[in-house]
Structure formats: C-alpha cells, structure tokens
Design a protein around this motif. Structure first.
Motif, PDB file in Angstrom:
ATOM      1  N   LYS A 137      31.378  24.486  64.699  1.00  0.00           N
ATOM      2  CA  LYS A 137      31.770  23.798  65.924  1.00  0.00           C
ATOM      3  C   LYS A 137      33.109  23.084  65.728  1.00  0.00           C
ATOM      4  N   LYS A 138      33.243  22.431  64.574  1.00  0.00           N
ATOM      5  CA  LYS A 138      34.476  21.695  64.297  1.00  0.00           C
ATOM      6  C   LYS A 138      35.643  22.657  64.070  1.00  0.00           C
ATOM      7  N   PHE A 139      35.339  23.793  63.511  1.00  0.00           N
ATOM      8  CA  PHE A 139      36.368  24.826  63.325  1.00  0.00           C
ATOM      9  C   PHE A 139      37.002  25.173  64.670  1.00  0.00           C
ATOM     10  N   LYS A 140      36.178  25.203  65.710  1.00  0.00           N
ATOM     11  CA  LYS A 140      36.659  25.612  67.034  1.00  0.00           C
ATOM     12  C   LYS A 140      37.431  24.515  67.754  1.00  0.00           C
ATOM     13  N   GLN A 141      37.297  23.274  67.268  1.00  0.00           N
ATOM     14  CA  GLN A 141      38.062  22.164  67.861  1.00  0.00           C
ATOM     15  C   GLN A 141      39.426  22.101  67.186  1.00  0.00           C
ATOM     16  N   LYS A 142      40.436  22.490  67.938  1.00  0.00           N
ATOM     17  CA  LYS A 142      41.775  22.610  67.324  1.00  0.00           C
ATOM     18  C   LYS A 142      42.306  21.290  66.758  1.00  0.00           C
ATOM     19  N   GLY A 143      41.914  20.172  67.384  1.00  0.00           N
ATOM     20  CA  GLY A 143      42.414  18.880  66.929  1.00  0.00           C
ATOM     21  C   GLY A 143      41.730  18.366  65.671  1.00  0.00           C
ATOM     22  N   PHE A 144      40.612  18.998  65.320  1.00  0.00           N
ATOM     23  CA  PHE A 144      39.876  18.545  64.140  1.00  0.00           C
ATOM     24  C   PHE A 144      40.500  19.147  62.886  1.00  0.00           C
ATOM     25  N   ALA A 145      40.829  18.276  61.907  1.00  0.00           N
ATOM     26  CA  ALA A 145      41.469  18.749  60.686  1.00  0.00           C
ATOM     27  C   ALA A 145      42.562  19.756  61.041  1.00  0.00           C
ATOM     28  N   ALA A 146      43.508  19.279  61.858  1.00  0.00           N
ATOM     29  CA  ALA A 146      44.513  20.176  62.436  1.00  0.00           C
ATOM     30  C   ALA A 146      45.357  20.912  61.393  1.00  0.00           C
ATOM     31  N   GLY A 147      45.444  20.343  60.200  1.00  0.00           N
ATOM     32  CA  GLY A 147      46.248  20.990  59.161  1.00  0.00           C
ATOM     33  C   GLY A 147      45.564  22.199  58.527  1.00  0.00           C
ATOM     34  N   VAL A 148      44.300  22.385  58.834  1.00  0.00           N
ATOM     35  CA  VAL A 148      43.560  23.506  58.230  1.00  0.00           C
ATOM     36  C   VAL A 148      43.896  24.796  58.963  1.00  0.00           C
ATOM     37  N   ASN A 149      44.348  25.767  58.226  1.00  0.00           N
ATOM     38  CA  ASN A 149      44.746  27.054  58.798  1.00  0.00           C
ATOM     39  C   ASN A 149      43.513  27.909  59.127  1.00  0.00           C
ATOM     40  N   ARG A 150      43.152  27.915  60.413  1.00  0.00           N
ATOM     41  CA  ARG A 150      41.955  28.648  60.872  1.00  0.00           C
ATOM     42  C   ARG A 150      42.080  30.150  60.615  1.00  0.00           C
ATOM     43  N   GLN A 151      43.257  30.653  60.931  1.00  0.00           N
ATOM     44  CA  GLN A 151      43.451  32.103  60.825  1.00  0.00           C
ATOM     45  C   GLN A 151      43.245  32.577  59.378  1.00  0.00           C
ATOM     46  N   GLN A 152      43.673  31.728  58.452  1.00  0.00           N
ATOM     47  CA  GLN A 152      43.520  32.068  57.023  1.00  0.00           C
ATOM     48  C   GLN A 152      42.044  32.141  56.643  1.00  0.00           C
ATOM     49  N   ILE A 153      41.257  31.216  57.184  1.00  0.00           N
ATOM     50  CA  ILE A 153      39.821  31.210  56.893  1.00  0.00           C
ATOM     51  C   ILE A 153      39.155  32.491  57.428  1.00  0.00           C
ATOM     52  N   THR A 154      39.573  32.895  58.623  1.00  0.00           N
ATOM     53  CA  THR A 154      38.916  34.077  59.221  1.00  0.00           C
ATOM     54  C   THR A 154      39.238  35.371  58.464  1.00  0.00           C
ATOM     55  N   GLN A 155      40.170  35.274  57.549  1.00  0.00           N
ATOM     56  CA  GLN A 155      40.476  36.472  56.760  1.00  0.00           C
ATOM     57  C   GLN A 155      39.392  36.800  55.742  1.00  0.00           C
ATOM     58  N   CYS A 156      38.311  36.044  55.769  1.00  0.00           N
ATOM     59  CA  CYS A 156      37.144  36.404  54.961  1.00  0.00           C
ATOM     60  C   CYS A 156      36.652  37.799  55.339  1.00  0.00           C
ATOM     61  N   SER A 157      36.992  38.220  56.557  1.00  0.00           N
ATOM     62  CA  SER A 157      36.587  39.572  56.983  1.00  0.00           C
ATOM     63  C   SER A 157      37.194  40.632  56.059  1.00  0.00           C
ATOM     64  N   GLU A 158      38.333  40.301  55.459  1.00  0.00           N
ATOM     65  CA  GLU A 158      39.013  41.253  54.566  1.00  0.00           C
ATOM     66  C   GLU A 158      38.216  41.545  53.295  1.00  0.00           C
ATOM     67  N   ILE A 159      37.307  40.644  52.956  1.00  0.00           N
ATOM     68  CA  ILE A 159      36.455  40.909  51.787  1.00  0.00           C
ATOM     69  C   ILE A 159      35.019  41.228  52.235  1.00  0.00           C
ATOM     70  N   GLY A 160      34.895  41.552  53.515  1.00  0.00           N
ATOM     71  CA  GLY A 160      33.598  42.002  54.015  1.00  0.00           C
ATOM     72  C   GLY A 160      32.579  40.904  54.244  1.00  0.00           C
ATOM     73  N   ILE A 161      33.067  39.670  54.412  1.00  0.00           N
ATOM     74  CA  ILE A 161      32.155  38.562  54.685  1.00  0.00           C
ATOM     75  C   ILE A 161      32.365  38.100  56.129  1.00  0.00           C
ATOM     76  N   GLU A 162      31.285  38.026  56.876  1.00  0.00           N
ATOM     77  CA  GLU A 162      31.399  37.550  58.256  1.00  0.00           C
ATOM     78  C   GLU A 162      31.680  36.054  58.271  1.00  0.00           C
ATOM     79  N   PHE A 163      32.365  35.642  59.337  1.00  0.00           N
ATOM     80  CA  PHE A 163      32.806  34.252  59.435  1.00  0.00           C
ATOM     81  C   PHE A 163      31.658  33.242  59.262  1.00  0.00           C
ATOM     82  N   ASP A 164      30.594  33.406  60.030  1.00  0.00           N
ATOM     83  CA  ASP A 164      29.479  32.455  59.963  1.00  0.00           C
ATOM     84  C   ASP A 164      28.883  32.389  58.558  1.00  0.00           C
ATOM     85  N   GLN A 165      28.795  33.556  57.977  1.00  0.00           N
ATOM     86  CA  GLN A 165      28.258  33.680  56.614  1.00  0.00           C
ATOM     87  C   GLN A 165      29.179  32.953  55.623  1.00  0.00           C
ATOM     88  N   PHE A 166      30.451  33.094  55.855  1.00  0.00           N
ATOM     89  CA  PHE A 166      31.449  32.494  54.974  1.00  0.00           C
ATOM     90  C   PHE A 166      31.340  30.972  54.993  1.00  0.00           C
TER      91      PHE A 166
END
Ligand SMILES: [Fe+2]
Length: 183
Positions: A137-166
């Motif tokens: 939920k906090k991941f989806k709030q752009k103002g929360f921990a604004a310095g955290v690069n969301r797009q980088q986190i979602t790249q877990c898909s590149e190693i075959g791990i789904e976002f929620d699982q990650f």
C-alpha cells in the motif's frame, strides 16, 4: 572470503550505522532470494553485504561509487560474479546487468529503504507487526519514502519473482535480523 572478513572490512570503511544496516538488510534479502532461486546463498549474501562498501569513501559520488566498491571487493577476494554485480548496481557506469545476481542486487537495493521506512512510521517502529500488504500500500503512495525508486523494485520480474512475492520475501528476510537492524 568469509562473512566475518567482509563485515570487518565494512566496519573499517563505513561509519554510518544506517548504511551498515542497509547492507545487512540487503544481505538478508539476497540470501533468501538465492535460496528461492536455487542460487549460491553465500555468494548472493556477500554481494548484498558488500555492495555499498565504498559509499563513504566515494562520498556518494555516482561517478565513482560502485567502481571503487567493485575494486575493494575484488581485493577482498570475492569472485568476479560478485564484483560485476557490485559494479553494475550503479547505473551511472553504463555497465549492463547480465546475470541473475546482477539483477537481484539491483532490485533489492531500494527495497530495504521502503521496508525500513514502513516500519519506522508504525507506532512501535518495529518490523514484527508489519505486513506485506501494508508495505505494498505504501509502495503505491508516491509521497511515501519518495526517494525510493519504485521502478527499480519492480524489476524483480527480471529474476522471475512477482512483485507481491518480492515484498513478502524481503520483509520476511528483514524480520529475521530485526534486532541487528534496530527495528
Ligand atoms: Fe545500496
């Protein structure tokens, strides 16, 4: 090299306790990921543990950060796979991520900050009661921990791990070392 040697070297090169905690958290998540993916847990753990060893030495200069770290890690005796993952976790050098290890470190790096901040806004400031769905939920709030690069986190898909699982896996990993993280 042993984990103890790596930790000693970190303590010799890094004063900031939060930065050390970030590396411990990255180590814990990398180990769990390695186990999940059938990779080498020691190797992946060391990669997470050492990845920002040069942050203070380079004073956060993105033109040198991770280049020096890769050199330091090599001197410490880690293998070239670890050296490469450390080098390319900073995109400023234009070194492409090739292996699962490279890709894992890249998406793990910002995840520790998201989870840490999510714990710190809780009344008890602890990881124990924090649930993955709250982190998501906090991941989806752009103002929360604004310095955290969301797009980088979602790249877990590149190693075959789904976002929620990650998120769940990262949170679980950090909970196992909550005391070390002061959370
Ligand atoms: Fe990092």
């Amino acid at each position: 090299m042993t984990r103890e040697e790596a930790l000693n070297s970190i303590k010799a090169n890094v004063e900031n306790k939060n930065l050390i905690k970030h590396m411990l958290a990255a180590e814990a998540i990398m180990r769990v990921l390695a186990k999940r993916l059938g990779e080498d847990e020691e190797e992946w753990g060391l990669t997470g543990l050492l990845h920002d060893i040069d942050m203070e030495l380079t004073e956060g200069n993105m033109n040198t950060h991770s280049k020096l770290g890769a050199d330091l890690a090599r001197e410490l005796g880690v293998n070239e796979a670890v050296v490469h993952a450390i080098l390319c976790h900073n995109e400023a050098h234009g070194v492409p991520r090739e292996t699962n290890l490279d890709k894992a470190l890249f998406c793990v790096d910002p995840l520790t900050g998201l989870i840490t901040t999510a714990a710190l806004v809780r009344p008890d400031k602890k990881l124990a009661g924090l649930e993955a769905k709250s982190v998501i939920k906090k991941f989806k709030q752009k103002g929360f921990a604004a310095g955290v690069n969301r797009q980088q986190i979602t790249q877990c898909s590149e190693i075959g791990i789904e976002f929620d699982q990650f998120i769940e896996l990262g949170l679980g990993a950090m909970k196992t070392i909550a005391d070390d993280l002061g959370l």
